[in-house]
Motif scaffolding. Sequence first.
Motif, PDB file in Angstrom:
ATOM      1  N   GLU A   1      67.607   4.211  19.231  1.00 21.37           N
ATOM      2  CA  GLU A   1      68.990   4.012  19.661  1.00 21.37           C
ATOM      3  C   GLU A   1      69.085   4.225  21.166  1.00 21.37           C
ATOM      4  OE1 GLU A   1      71.619   2.876  17.983  1.00 21.37           O
ATOM      5  OE2 GLU A   1      70.233   2.557  16.316  1.00 21.37           O
ATOM      6  N   SER A   2      69.745   3.291  21.851  1.00 22.37           N
ATOM      7  CA  SER A   2      69.767   3.308  23.312  1.00 22.37           C
ATOM      8  C   SER A   2      71.139   2.906  23.830  1.00 22.37           C
ATOM      9  CB  SER A   2      68.716   2.343  23.876  1.00 22.37           C
ATOM     10  OG  SER A   2      67.444   2.575  23.316  1.00 22.37           O
TER      11      SER A   2
ATOM     12  N   THR B   1      72.620   3.488  37.561  1.00 25.05           N
ATOM     13  CA  THR B   1      72.635   3.303  36.108  1.00 25.05           C
ATOM     14  C   THR B   1      71.307   3.770  35.537  1.00 25.05           C
ATOM     15  OG1 THR B   1      71.824   1.019  36.295  1.00 25.05           O
ATOM     16  CG2 THR B   1      74.223   1.333  36.138  1.00 25.05           C
ATOM     17  N   LEU B   2      71.332   4.192  34.285  1.00 24.53           N
ATOM     18  CA  LEU B   2      70.128   4.625  33.578  1.00 24.53           C
ATOM     19  C   LEU B   2      70.217   4.172  32.138  1.00 24.53           C
ATOM     20  CD1 LEU B   2      69.737   8.352  34.736  1.00 24.53           C
ATOM     21  CD2 LEU B   2      68.195   6.481  35.344  1.00 24.53           C
ATOM     22  N   LEU B   3      69.071   4.139  31.473  1.00 22.51           N
ATOM     23  CA  LEU B   3      69.054   3.950  30.028  1.00 22.51           C
ATOM     24  C   LEU B   3      68.837   5.314  29.401  1.00 22.51           C
ATOM     25  CD1 LEU B   3      68.977   1.496  27.916  1.00 22.51           C
ATOM     26  CD2 LEU B   3      66.582   2.171  27.637  1.00 22.51           C
ATOM     27  N   ILE B   4      69.694   5.659  28.448  1.00 20.67           N
ATOM     28  CA  ILE B   4      69.495   6.867  27.668  1.00 20.67           C
ATOM     29  C   ILE B   4      69.034   6.445  26.279  1.00 20.67           C
ATOM     30  CG2 ILE B   4      71.948   6.983  27.032  1.00 20.67           C
ATOM     31  CD1 ILE B   4      71.589  10.057  26.906  1.00 20.67           C
ATOM     32  N   GLN B   5      68.011   7.116  25.797  1.00 23.03           N
ATOM     33  CA  GLN B   5      67.368   6.662  24.562  1.00 23.03           C
ATOM     34  C   GLN B   5      67.100   7.842  23.631  1.00 23.03           C
ATOM     35  OE1 GLN B   5      63.314   4.781  24.937  1.00 23.03           O
ATOM     36  NE2 GLN B   5      64.463   2.943  24.383  1.00 23.03           N
ATOM     37  N   GLU B   6      67.287   7.569  22.349  1.00 20.16           N
ATOM     38  CA  GLU B   6      66.950   8.545  21.321  1.00 20.16           C
ATOM     39  C   GLU B   6      65.470   8.894  21.411  1.00 20.16           C
ATOM     40  OE1 GLU B   6      66.754   8.434  16.394  1.00 20.16           O
ATOM     41  OE2 GLU B   6      67.084   6.614  17.574  1.00 20.16           O
TER      42      GLU B   6
ATOM     43  N   GLU C   1      63.499 -21.381  33.029  1.00 23.02           N
ATOM     44  CA  GLU C   1      64.812 -21.104  33.610  1.00 23.02           C
ATOM     45  C   GLU C   1      64.750 -19.938  34.596  1.00 23.02           C
ATOM     46  OE1 GLU C   1      67.730 -20.592  30.503  1.00 23.02           O
ATOM     47  OE2 GLU C   1      66.760 -22.117  29.263  1.00 23.02           O
ATOM     48  N   GLN C   2      65.241 -20.171  35.798  1.00 22.31           N
ATOM     49  CA  GLN C   2      65.270 -19.128  36.819  1.00 22.31           C
ATOM     50  C   GLN C   2      66.140 -17.954  36.383  1.00 22.31           C
ATOM     51  OE1 GLN C   2      65.449 -20.113  41.118  1.00 22.31           O
ATOM     52  NE2 GLN C   2      67.407 -19.004  41.134  1.00 22.31           N
ATOM     53  N   GLY C   3      65.630 -16.748  36.584  1.00 20.26           N
ATOM     54  CA  GLY C   3      66.412 -15.539  36.328  1.00 20.26           C
ATOM     55  C   GLY C   3      66.329 -14.980  34.931  1.00 20.26           C
ATOM     56  N   ARG C   4      65.709 -15.709  33.993  1.00 24.09           N
ATOM     57  CA  ARG C   4      65.668 -15.224  32.613  1.00 24.09           C
ATOM     58  C   ARG C   4      64.753 -14.014  32.441  1.00 24.09           C
ATOM     59  NH1 ARG C   4      66.587 -18.374  28.284  1.00 24.09           N
ATOM     60  NH2 ARG C   4      66.334 -16.409  27.133  1.00 24.09           N
ATOM     61  N   ILE C   5      63.582 -14.047  33.097  1.00 25.69           N
ATOM     62  CA  ILE C   5      62.688 -12.890  33.014  1.00 25.69           C
ATOM     63  C   ILE C   5      63.338 -11.692  33.690  1.00 25.69           C
ATOM     64  CG2 ILE C   5      60.496 -11.917  33.811  1.00 25.69           C
ATOM     65  CD1 ILE C   5      59.225 -14.662  33.422  1.00 25.69           C
ATOM     66  N   ALA C   6      63.917 -11.918  34.865  1.00 26.62           N
ATOM     67  CA  ALA C   6      64.597 -10.831  35.579  1.00 26.62           C
ATOM     68  C   ALA C   6      65.681 -10.207  34.706  1.00 26.62           C
ATOM     69  CB  ALA C   6      65.189 -11.366  36.881  1.00 26.62           C
ATOM     70  N   GLU C   7      66.407 -11.047  33.988  1.00 26.42           N
ATOM     71  CA  GLU C   7      67.451 -10.549  33.086  1.00 26.42           C
ATOM     72  C   GLU C   7      66.849  -9.713  31.964  1.00 26.42           C
ATOM     73  OE1 GLU C   7      70.803 -12.354  29.959  1.00 26.42           O
ATOM     74  OE2 GLU C   7      69.480 -13.691  31.086  1.00 26.42           O
ATOM     75  N   MET C   8      65.735 -10.183  31.398  1.00 28.49           N
ATOM     76  CA  MET C   8      65.123  -9.491  30.270  1.00 28.49           C
ATOM     77  C   MET C   8      64.305  -8.270  30.690  1.00 28.49           C
ATOM     78  SD  MET C   8      66.095 -10.599  27.389  1.00 28.49           S
ATOM     79  CE  MET C   8      64.848  -9.876  26.315  1.00 28.49           C
ATOM     80  N   MET C   9      64.198  -8.008  31.987  1.00 28.02           N
ATOM     81  CA  MET C   9      63.609  -6.755  32.445  1.00 28.02           C
ATOM     82  C   MET C   9      64.559  -5.581  32.211  1.00 28.02           C
ATOM     83  SD  MET C   9      61.626  -7.617  35.986  1.00 28.02           S
ATOM     84  CE  MET C   9      59.956  -8.243  35.963  1.00 28.02           C
ATOM     85  N   ASP C  10      65.826  -5.894  32.081  1.00 33.55           N
ATOM     86  CA  ASP C  10      66.844  -4.873  31.805  1.00 33.55           C
ATOM     87  C   ASP C  10      66.588  -4.297  30.411  1.00 33.55           C
ATOM     88  OD1 ASP C  10      69.331  -3.690  30.817  1.00 33.55           O
ATOM     89  OD2 ASP C  10      70.294  -4.591  32.568  1.00 33.55           O
ATOM     90  N   LYS C  11      66.351  -3.002  30.328  1.00 31.04           N
ATOM     91  CA  LYS C  11      66.014  -2.386  29.034  1.00 31.04           C
ATOM     92  C   LYS C  11      67.177  -2.412  28.055  1.00 31.04           C
ATOM     93  CE  LYS C  11      62.255   0.488  30.780  1.00 31.04           C
ATOM     94  NZ  LYS C  11      62.271  -0.050  32.153  1.00 31.04           N
ATOM     95  N   GLN C  12      68.391  -2.474  28.551  1.00 32.87           N
ATOM     96  CA  GLN C  12      69.534  -2.631  27.649  1.00 32.87           C
ATOM     97  C   GLN C  12      69.503  -4.009  26.991  1.00 32.87           C
ATOM     98  OE1 GLN C  12      71.643  -0.435  26.572  1.00 32.87           O
ATOM     99  NE2 GLN C  12      72.919  -1.839  25.384  1.00 32.87           N
ATOM    100  N   LYS C  13      69.088  -5.032  27.768  1.00 30.05           N
ATOM    101  CA  LYS C  13      68.940  -6.380  27.214  1.00 30.05           C
ATOM    102  C   LYS C  13      67.823  -6.412  26.171  1.00 30.05           C
ATOM    103  CE  LYS C  13      72.002  -8.643  29.702  1.00 30.05           C
ATOM    104  NZ  LYS C  13      73.187  -9.321  29.085  1.00 30.05           N
TER     105      LYS C  13
END
Length: 380
Positions: A133-134, A191-196, A107-119
């Motif tokens: 925790e993120s 945007t950023l990811l903030i992580q414990e 499926e097109q775009g699924r890897i790109a979507e899962m590159m998002d660290k929030q995902k």
Amino acid sequence: MDNIALIVGGDHHNGLNLARALGVNGVIVHAFVVCDFRKSFISKSKYIKKTTICKSDSEAFDKILQLYTGLSIKPVIFPYSDSAAFELDSRLNAFKDDFIVPSINGEQGRIAEMMDKQKQYEFAKAHNINIAESASISLVENTGEESCVGYPCILKPIVSANGKKSDISICNDKGSYVKRINELRNLGYTTLLIQEYLKIDYEIDVVVAFLNCDKTIFLANKIIRRWPHAGGTTSFSTTICDSRILKQCESILEHIRNIRYFGLADVEFFLIDGTIYLNEINWRNSGGGHRSFSSGFFYPFWYMQNAVGEENGGVNWKPYENEYAMTEYTDIRNVVKHYISFSEWMKDKRKTKNLALKFKGDMKPCYNFYFYRIIRKIFK
């Protein structure tokens, strides 16, 4: 094997060792190197039969469509940078009929979507995988007044393809947090990811091939040193053979396989009191792919064998104890900055069989790497 391998990414040892892993096994490799310098050190490898220099990932994939569409034997595409993997997956539908490509369930775009660290965080939580925790934060709305996960905390780009690893930051208190938020906002982050921040025993890097036959082949390495010293990439490591740790790694990799991912990956873990925690998933060939060449770990070739329907030669591979690997040109900086002594570094280098640049019978890339660095310094 008659299929050509098309490798796409920067002028980096990641692509060099990808070409070596394929080339020593008889695969014809054509490289599309994305860089702003007209010379490529990895192009000097005897295992790369043709090199095309490109200014962008988009240009590289445009040329692949122009040059290789419609061949009777499908080429296999290997992205080896986050941005190349993102570009290919975002245009997957244009490639999947004429090329063998990595994907999540085709499926097109699924890897790109899962590159998002929030995902990835949500994925881990949904599958009961241990993870820090993120939360994602908007720098447009957030004034950097307070960390939502406490201190210390880690700030990192939410999508690796759209940021730099060097921008990953550890903030020990409110003052350093507010300062870094403003710096990253000025660098263009929205945007950023903030992580414990977790207190860990050590980090683990897993190099893995997810095959079509519902199997995985992987190598786990204990990270001994990084460069830069804090938040950088692995520069010195050794194999992990502890069955308790390997079983935990395999369990998490099984969850990734179950979403129907087909391709190569680099998965980072933390070990805390004997339990592993997921850090992040990189959906492309690993820069650490060379770490067990000396024991015959050629996982890109085994993936390619599987992809074209040949019998796979790597399913019975087992790691060797105390097999060390070093990215020599970055690890030496730990000496320059006095994190270790030169004598200690030399001792480590002598016991290391797998180096990022040096490779018996293919030394031209190593020599040209240093030569081109000098040329760039002179004419910068």
